[in-house]
Motif scaffolding. Structure first.
Motif, PDB file in Angstrom:
ATOM      1  N   THR A  95       0.885  -1.275  -0.105  1.00  0.00           N
ATOM      2  CA  THR A  95       0.030  -0.068   0.065  1.00  0.00           C
ATOM      3  C   THR A  95       0.883   1.123   0.124  1.00  0.00           C
ATOM      4  O   THR A  95       0.690   2.391  -0.789  1.00  0.00           O
ATOM      5  N   ARG A  96       1.975   1.299   0.926  1.00  0.00           N
ATOM      6  CA  ARG A  96       2.750   2.297   0.913  1.00  0.00           C
ATOM      7  C   ARG A  96       3.553   2.883  -0.421  1.00  0.00           C
ATOM      8  O   ARG A  96       3.728   3.816  -0.836  1.00  0.00           O
ATOM      9  N   ILE A  97       3.826   1.607  -1.056  1.00  0.00           N
ATOM     10  CA  ILE A  97       4.713   1.722  -2.420  1.00  0.00           C
ATOM     11  C   ILE A  97       3.781   2.340  -3.504  1.00  0.00           C
ATOM     12  O   ILE A  97       4.041   3.104  -4.186  1.00  0.00           O
ATOM     13  N   LYS A  98       2.517   1.563  -3.448  1.00  0.00           N
ATOM     14  CA  LYS A  98       1.641   2.189  -4.325  1.00  0.00           C
ATOM     15  C   LYS A  98       1.308   3.402  -4.167  1.00  0.00           C
ATOM     16  O   LYS A  98       1.251   4.372  -5.073  1.00  0.00           O
ATOM     17  N   LYS A  99       1.153   4.096  -2.892  1.00  0.00           N
ATOM     18  CA  LYS A  99       0.902   5.301  -2.732  1.00  0.00           C
ATOM     19  C   LYS A  99       2.028   6.300  -3.051  1.00  0.00           C
ATOM     20  O   LYS A  99       1.751   7.220  -3.646  1.00  0.00           O
ATOM     21  N   GLU A 100       3.149   6.020  -2.752  1.00  0.00           N
ATOM     22  CA  GLU A 100       4.255   6.706  -3.370  1.00  0.00           C
ATOM     23  C   GLU A 100       4.593   6.806  -4.628  1.00  0.00           C
ATOM     24  O   GLU A 100       4.879   8.077  -5.245  1.00  0.00           O
ATOM     25  N   ALA A 101       4.154   5.695  -5.377  1.00  0.00           N
ATOM     26  CA  ALA A 101       4.204   5.435  -6.739  1.00  0.00           C
ATOM     27  C   ALA A 101       3.290   6.580  -7.407  1.00  0.00           C
ATOM     28  O   ALA A 101       3.441   7.174  -8.557  1.00  0.00           O
ATOM     29  N   GLU A 102       2.083   6.557  -7.098  1.00  0.00           N
ATOM     30  CA  GLU A 102       0.941   7.375  -7.304  1.00  0.00           C
ATOM     31  C   GLU A 102       1.311   8.619  -6.992  1.00  0.00           C
ATOM     32  O   GLU A 102       1.078   9.784  -8.161  1.00  0.00           O
ATOM     33  N   GLU A 103       2.060   9.090  -5.839  1.00  0.00           N
ATOM     34  CA  GLU A 103       2.137  10.586  -5.862  1.00  0.00           C
ATOM     35  C   GLU A 103       3.404  10.887  -6.566  1.00  0.00           C
ATOM     36  O   GLU A 103       3.180  12.232  -7.193  1.00  0.00           O
ATOM     37  N   ALA A 104       4.487  10.123  -7.050  1.00  0.00           N
ATOM     38  CA  ALA A 104       5.465  10.421  -7.614  1.00  0.00           C
ATOM     39  C   ALA A 104       4.910  10.495  -9.146  1.00  0.00           C
ATOM     40  O   ALA A 104       5.260  11.424 -10.062  1.00  0.00           O
ATOM     41  N   ALA A 105       3.996   9.799  -9.631  1.00  0.00           N
ATOM     42  CA  ALA A 105       3.198   9.876 -10.871  1.00  0.00           C
ATOM     43  C   ALA A 105       2.480  11.307 -10.984  1.00  0.00           C
ATOM     44  O   ALA A 105       2.434  11.800 -12.104  1.00  0.00           O
ATOM     45  N   ALA A 106       1.850  11.431 -10.016  1.00  0.00           N
ATOM     46  CA  ALA A 106       1.374  12.710  -9.877  1.00  0.00           C
ATOM     47  C   ALA A 106       1.890  14.166  -9.827  1.00  0.00           C
ATOM     48  O   ALA A 106       1.987  14.797 -10.687  1.00  0.00           O
ATOM     49  N   ARG A 107       3.405  13.925  -9.163  1.00  0.00           N
ATOM     50  CA  ARG A 107       4.179  14.945  -9.278  1.00  0.00           C
ATOM     51  C   ARG A 107       4.791  15.250 -10.766  1.00  0.00           C
ATOM     52  O   ARG A 107       4.928  16.208 -11.089  1.00  0.00           O
ATOM     53  N   LEU A 108       5.149  13.930 -11.399  1.00  0.00           N
ATOM     54  CA  LEU A 108       5.790  14.060 -12.757  1.00  0.00           C
ATOM     55  C   LEU A 108       4.678  14.614 -13.546  1.00  0.00           C
ATOM     56  O   LEU A 108       5.154  15.303 -14.511  1.00  0.00           O
ATOM     57  N   LYS A 109       3.508  14.081 -13.602  1.00  0.00           N
ATOM     58  CA  LYS A 109       2.552  14.549 -14.492  1.00  0.00           C
ATOM     59  C   LYS A 109       2.246  16.126 -14.344  1.00  0.00           C
ATOM     60  O   LYS A 109       2.369  16.698 -15.209  1.00  0.00           O
TER      61      LYS A 109
END
Length: 167
Positions: A95-109
């Motif tokens: 869950t933590r890794i998915k959340k971090e990945a989603e946050e990173a994807a949102a930041r990159l976007k």
């Protein structure tokens, strides 16, 4: 003497034989039967001791077996708890890794969107500069050549064609 036909008994011989028999009986009892009974008694006591020892060993074995089963059950419970804890940790980590990945994807976007917006603004500014420069160039060409309306139209069309090629 007693006479029974073919068999005759003499009292003296009978008494002597009875006396020898009693003496032998006493000697057998004293020297053979007594030690034999003593050996048999020792053997009986030894067997009873072995039986009681075997019974104690059996009870001890049952106690140890019960203890081993209890320890095995405890170990199984601990192993199950460890496995459950590991599954929970893995799930939390996922869950933590998915959340971090989603946050990173949102930041990159967001960064990519901002970069695109900056590039669009930059391109518009460059286009405006080019259009302004071309407008000035067109105006200067028009002023240089004071041509008739057909020549002016041809010059404007040629200019628009050049501008279209550059864009």
């Amino acid at each position: 003497m007693l006479d029974f036909g073919a068999v005759s008994l003499e009292w003296g011989t009978m008494l002597f034989q009875a006396l020898v028999f009693l003496i032998l009986l006493v000697l057998v009892r004293k020297f053979a039967l007594g030690p034999a009974l003593a050996v048999m008694e020792k053997r009986r006591q030894h067997i009873e001791t072995e039986i009681s020892s075997a019974e104690r060993s059996r009870k001890d074995s049952e106690t140890l077996l019960a203890e081993q089963r209890r320890l095995l059950d405890e170990a199984r419970l601990e192993a199950k708890a460890l496995i459950d804890r590991a599954h929970k940790q893995a799930s939390d980590e996922e869950t933590r890794i998915k959340k971090e990945a989603e946050e990173a994807a949102a930041r990159l976007k967001a960064e990519a969107t901002a970069d695109i917006a900056r590039e669009i603004a930059k391109a518009k500014a460059e286009l405006q500069e080019q259009v302004a420069g071309l407008s000035v160039l067109l105006a200067s060409k028009i002023i240089e050549k004071e041509l008739d309306e057909a020549a002016q139209k041809s010059t404007v069309d040629q200019f628009l064609k050049q501008v279209g090629d550059r864009l």
